[in-house]
Design an enzyme around this catalytic site. Structure first.
Site, mmCIF file in Angstrom:
data_model
loop_
_atom_site.group_PDB
_atom_site.id
_atom_site.type_symbol
_atom_site.label_atom_id
_atom_site.label_comp_id
_atom_site.label_asym_id
_atom_site.label_seq_id
_atom_site.Cartn_x
_atom_site.Cartn_y
_atom_site.Cartn_z
ATOM 1 N N HIS A 424 101.840 -100.761 -0.210
ATOM 2 C CA HIS A 424 102.807 -100.506 0.854
ATOM 3 C C HIS A 424 104.231 -100.897 0.451
ATOM 4 O O HIS A 424 105.195 -100.588 1.170
ATOM 5 C CB HIS A 424 102.393 -101.268 2.120
ATOM 6 C CG HIS A 424 102.748 -100.553 3.387
ATOM 7 N ND1 HIS A 424 103.672 -99.522 3.445
ATOM 8 C CD2 HIS A 424 102.306 -100.715 4.669
ATOM 9 C CE1 HIS A 424 103.784 -99.097 4.689
ATOM 10 N NE2 HIS A 424 102.971 -99.805 5.454
ATOM 11 N N ASP A 428 104.990 -95.505 1.541
ATOM 12 C CA ASP A 428 105.059 -95.615 2.998
ATOM 13 C C ASP A 428 103.762 -95.096 3.620
ATOM 14 O O ASP A 428 103.063 -94.249 3.047
ATOM 15 C CB ASP A 428 106.234 -94.812 3.548
ATOM 16 C CG ASP A 428 107.578 -95.383 3.110
ATOM 17 O OD1 ASP A 428 107.633 -96.602 2.823
ATOM 18 O OD2 ASP A 428 108.560 -94.614 3.048
#
Length: 453
Positions: A424, A428
Site C-alpha cells: 500500500h 493505491d
C-alpha cells in the site's frame, strides 16, 4: 599423535560467512578421509565440509545455527603421527562440496561410498567380536568395518536408545516423518554414520510395533526444542522482513471459473502426447501478463531504502511451492514470451526441481510478482504475505460449486476466490482493485486471454 585443524573453506561467490546447519559427527567419532563432517548454508547453497584426513574428532568449533566466518576453525581431528601426512597442505587448502543449489537442509551422508563417521560404539563392538573369536583373519581393519561370516557386510553403527535430553542425529525429513508417526526418535536405534537415524531405521522400528500407541488416554509432558536454522530461519527472516517493511492491503474477489474449467478440460482431453496437463496456473499466468502490461506499477520491485520503484517490462512470475525442506519460490522467467503450454511445462519442471533439491540459484531468484496457492488444502480466503521486495502477490483459493443467481434462477457455477495482497506504500487501493477486476474479466471470459493487443 598430532592434531589437524579444519577451517571453514571459501565456498565461493564472495561469501564471507555461512550458517552451520548440521553436524554429521560429534566429539570422539572416528572419521575417514572425505567423510562429511558438517553442512553449512550460504544464501542459496548448502555445502558439505569433508575431512581431509583420517582420525578422531577432538573438538567442534560451532553450534547448529551459528554463523561462521570463512577461515574460522570449525573442527579439530587427532591424527596418527606428527600432525598427519597431509595435515599442513589440507589446512591451507580446505575443500567443500556444494550438495544442493537450493536452500535446503543437507542430506544424510549415508550411501556416500565409504564417507562415514564411525562412533566409538563401533570400535567397542569390533573389540567384542575379536574377543569372541568372530573376527575374520585377513579382513580389513576393524576400525573401519569389514566382511565377516560368509562375506556379508558388517552393519553400520547401531546406537542404543538415548536418555532424556539427548538429541538424536537425524535429517529434517526423518524428524518430520517420525513426528507425524508419533515415534520418539530417542528410542530408535540408528544404523547410519555416528548413530544417525535413517528412514530404514524408522521402517524397522515401526515393523517391531514400537510405534503403536498405548491404549487409553495418557498425559504427554515432553517438550521438544527445535532450533530454527537453515531454510526455516531464512523463511522466518524474509517473512518478518516483509511484514516489517510492507504495508499490506489484501483484496478478495470471487471469480466464476466455470467457462475456464470447461476450456481447461477440453484442452487436456485433446492435448498432444508431448504437452503437459494444464492446471489453473498457466491460465492465471497468461491473465497476469496481460493485466500487468496495462498496469506496470504492479509488476515491480520497491527499494525502500533508496526510495526507488523498479518497474519491469518482463513478467518473471514466482510460484510459491511447498517442498519437503520448506517454502521455496521458483521463478518462471519471461512469462510474457511463453504460451499456455510452455507456462505449464516450465511450472512442472521448476516444481519438480524444487522438491528434488536440484533447482539452481537463478531458478529461485529474480521474480517480479508471485502466485501462491492453498486451494488444494480447501481454503476459501487467505491473506498472502508479499514476497519482499515485490509489491504484489496473487493467492489462489479453492474452487467450489455454488448456486449463483443469473437474473431468473439459481444455477450451479464453479466459483473461486482470488486473495491478492499489495504494498500500500506504492499501490493505491483503487489500482489494486482495478488489477484484480481485470484478472476477473480475463478468467471469467478465457477467450480474452488469447486475444492479442
Amino acid at each position: 599423535m598430532g592434531e589437524h585443524v579444519i577451517k571453514l573453506p571459501d565456498v565461493g561467490e564472495g561469501v564471507a560467512e555461512a550458517e552451520l546447519v548440521e553436524w554429521h559427527v560429534k566429539v570422539g567419532d572416528l572419521v575417514r578421509e572425505d567423510a562429511v563432517l558438517a553442512a553449512v548454508m550460504t544464501d542459496k547453497a548448502t555445502v558439505e565440509i569433508p575431512s581431509p584426513v583420517d582420525g578422531e574428532v577432538s573438538w567442534l568449533g560451532a553450534e547448529i545455527g551459528e554463523v561462521v566466518a570463512v577461515g574460522s576453525p570449525i573442527v579439530r581431528i587427532t591424527v596418527a603421527g606428527e600432525g598427519g601426512v597431509a595435515a599442513g597442505a589440507a589446512a591451507e587448502k580446505p575443500s567443500a562440496r556444494v550438495v544442493q543449489a537450493t536452500p535446503t537442509p543437507s542430506p544424510s551422508p549415508q550411501g556416500g561410498g565409504g564417507q562415514q563417521a564411525i562412533s566409538a560404539a563401533t570400535t567397542e563392538a569390533h573389540k567384542a567380536d575379536a574377543a569372541d573369536g568372530t573376527a575374520q583373519t585377513g579382513s580389513p581393519s576393524p576400525l573401519w568395518g569389514g566382511a565377516r561370516g560368509g562375506g556379508a557386510a558388517r552393519p553400520a553403527t547401531v546406537s542404543l536408545p538415548r536418555p532424556e535430553g539427548e538429541r538424536p542425529l537425524a535429517s529434517p525429513a526423518v524428524r518430520l516423518r517420525a513426528r507425524e508417526a508419533g515415534i520418539d526418535l530417542r528410542q530408535v536405534p540408528g544404523t547410519g554414520p555416528a548413530g544417525r537415524i535413517t528412514h530404514e531405521d524408522l521402517d524397522a522400528f515401526s515393523v517391531r510395533g514400537a510405534a503403536v500407541p498405548v491404549a487409553g488416554l495418557q498425559q504427554r509432558t515432553g517438550v521438544e526444542e527445535i532450533k530454527v536454522v537453515g531454510l526455516r530461519r531464512r523463511i522466518a527472516e524474509k517473512m518478518a522482513l516483509a511484514r516489517q517493511h510492507i504495508a499490506h492491503i489484501t483484496y478478495v474477489e470471487e471469480i466464476d471459473v466455470t467457462a475456464l474449467e470447461d476450456l481447461r478440460a477440453k484442452l487436456n482431453a485433446e492435448r498432444r502426447a508431448d504437452r503437459p496437463k494444464l492446471t489453473l496456473l498457466p491460465f492465471l499466468m497468461r491473465a497476469m501478463v496481460k493485466a500487468v502490461s496495462e498496469q506496470p506499477q504492479i509488476n515491480a520491485l520497491y527499494d525502500d531504502e533508496a526510495g526507488v520503484i523498479h518497474r519491469h517490462a518482463g513478467a518473471h512470475i514466482g510460484i510459491a511451492a511447498q517442498t519437503p525442506a520448506g517454502l521455496m519460490v521458483p521463478v518462471v522467467r519471461h512469462a510474457e514470451a511463453r504460451d499456455l503450454w510452455d507456462c505449464a511445462a516450465e511450472v512442472n519442471r521448476l516444481a519438480d526441481a524444487a522438491k528434488a533439491g536440484t533447482a539452481t540459484r537463478e531458478e529461485l531468484a529474480g521474480s517480479t510478482i508471485t502466485i501462491t496457492s492453498l486451494g488444494a488444502m480447501g481454503g476459501v480466503v487467505t491473506t498472502p504475505v508479499i514476497n519482499y521486495p515485490e509489491v504484489a502477490i496473487v493467492g489462489v483459493n479453492k474452487i467450489m460449486v455454488r448456486p449463483m443467481w443469473d437474473g431468473s434462477q439459481f444455477v450451479p457455477r464453479k466459483m473461486m476466490n482470488l486473495s491478492s495482497s499489495f504494498d500500500h506504500r506504492v499501490i493505491d487501493g483503487w489500482d489494486a482493485a482495478v488489477f484484480v477486476q481485470r484478472l476477473k474479466t480475463l478468467l471469467e471470459t478465457p477467450a480474452l486471454i488469447f486475444v492479442e493487443g
